[in-house]
Write an enzyme that holds these catalytic residues in place. Structure first.
Site, PDB file in Angstrom:
ATOM      1  N   SER A   1       7.449 -22.707 -29.804  1.00 30.83           N
ATOM      2  CA  SER A   1       6.039 -22.782 -30.165  1.00 30.83           C
ATOM      3  C   SER A   1       5.411 -24.089 -29.655  1.00 30.83           C
ATOM      4  O   SER A   1       5.309 -24.299 -28.455  1.00 30.83           O
ATOM      5  CB  SER A   1       5.888 -22.629 -31.681  1.00 30.83           C
ATOM      6  OG  SER A   1       4.558 -22.377 -32.049  1.00 30.83           O
TER       7      SER A   1
ATOM      8  N   ASP B   1       3.959 -11.243 -32.228  1.00 32.71           N
ATOM      9  CA  ASP B   1       3.610 -12.649 -32.458  1.00 32.71           C
ATOM     10  C   ASP B   1       2.097 -12.773 -32.585  1.00 32.71           C
ATOM     11  O   ASP B   1       1.366 -12.578 -31.617  1.00 32.71           O
ATOM     12  CB  ASP B   1       4.117 -13.509 -31.298  1.00 32.71           C
ATOM     13  CG  ASP B   1       3.979 -15.003 -31.560  1.00 32.71           C
ATOM     14  OD1 ASP B   1       3.181 -15.394 -32.433  1.00 32.71           O
ATOM     15  OD2 ASP B   1       4.664 -15.789 -30.887  1.00 32.71           O
TER      16      ASP B   1
ATOM     17  N   HIS C   1       6.666 -14.305 -34.694  1.00 32.73           N
ATOM     18  CA  HIS C   1       6.736 -15.674 -34.175  1.00 32.73           C
ATOM     19  C   HIS C   1       8.060 -16.281 -34.633  1.00 32.73           C
ATOM     20  O   HIS C   1       8.112 -17.072 -35.582  1.00 32.73           O
ATOM     21  CB  HIS C   1       5.549 -16.473 -34.692  1.00 32.73           C
ATOM     22  CG  HIS C   1       5.337 -17.773 -33.972  1.00 32.73           C
ATOM     23  ND1 HIS C   1       5.011 -17.859 -32.640  1.00 32.73           N
ATOM     24  CD2 HIS C   1       5.395 -19.063 -34.412  1.00 32.73           C
ATOM     25  CE1 HIS C   1       4.877 -19.122 -32.280  1.00 32.73           C
ATOM     26  NE2 HIS C   1       5.110 -19.871 -33.344  1.00 32.73           N
TER      27      HIS C   1
END
Length: 222
Positions: free
Chosen positions: A112, A165, A196
């Site tokens: 991320s 996600d 995610h």
């Protein structure tokens, strides 16, 4: 412009003696927003034992009540300042200057926020990073001075993300989809029904990717 950031060298988690990098492959891992250096360090069990893993701690603290640490501020899901991402990438490169001397190769793995910073680090210094693993991250919009050099070198990048996600905005996913193939040797996969996060299937693909890069780099260095 954001102030220069400095990473806490004492917070780094090492899978081997930090002063014995000479001749060893180094994988530097960068956690996501609200996490810390302990998170991705657990992935070291999926990698070869002789691969040295160093898990960095992001330099910022998210606003209360968010836990953990962050690489750059986020004001809502759609606000990610490129200058903040670049400042974090510069801090990573400065850490490499001081603590990665002698490594046979250097790979960056980020999740991320950490993935965005890893890719930005590659763009700032494509000649210094051997490969990047982008887990649920994205390429920061905007040009950087060494983007043309990056396109000439075309270093390997693995990009894995989940089909469900909802954290990374669709516009950033689209930008990354369009930007990466022309500038890196891209491989990766969209994992169905994954949000995610990171899955066992992704970790298996990641191991194959890293093994391939180590074989390639061993041939280069022989």
């Amino acid at each position: 412009m954001p102030e220069s950031l400095i990473l806490d060298a004492e917070a780094v988690l090492w899978s081997a003696e930090r002063n014995d990098l000479k001749g060893h492959d180094l994988l530097v891992v960068l956690h996501g927003y609200g996490s810390d250096e302990h998170d991705l360090f657990a992935l070291r069990t999926y990698f070869p034992q002789d691969l040295v893993v160093a898990a960095l701690a992001a330099p910022l603290t998210p606003p209360w009540p968010a836990p953990g640490r962050s690489w750059y501020p986020i004001e809502g899901l759609d606000t990610r300042d490129a200058a903040g991402i670049t400042a974090a990438a510069e801090a990573v490169l400065a850490w490499l200057d001081e603590h990665a001397q002698g490594a046979a190769s250097i790979g960056l793995l980020g999740f991320s926020q950490g993935a965005a910073v890893s890719l930005q680090s590659l763009r700032l210094a494509p000649e210094r990073i051997d490969y990047v693993v982008n887990l649920s991250g994205y390429v920061t919009p905007g040009a950087l001075p060494k983007d043309e050099e990056l396109a000439e070198l075309k270093p390997p990048v693995f990009w894995g993300r989940g089909s469900h996600d909802e954290v990374i905005p669709a516009a950033l996913v689209l930008h990354t989809t369009q930007w990466l193939p022309e500038r890196v040797e891209l491989s990766g996969r969209v994992y169905q029904d994954m949000a995610h996060s990171v899955s066992e299937a992704e970790l298996a693909d990641l191991r194959v990717f890293i093994d391939k890069q180590r074989e390639r780099l061993a041939e280069r260095n022989s």
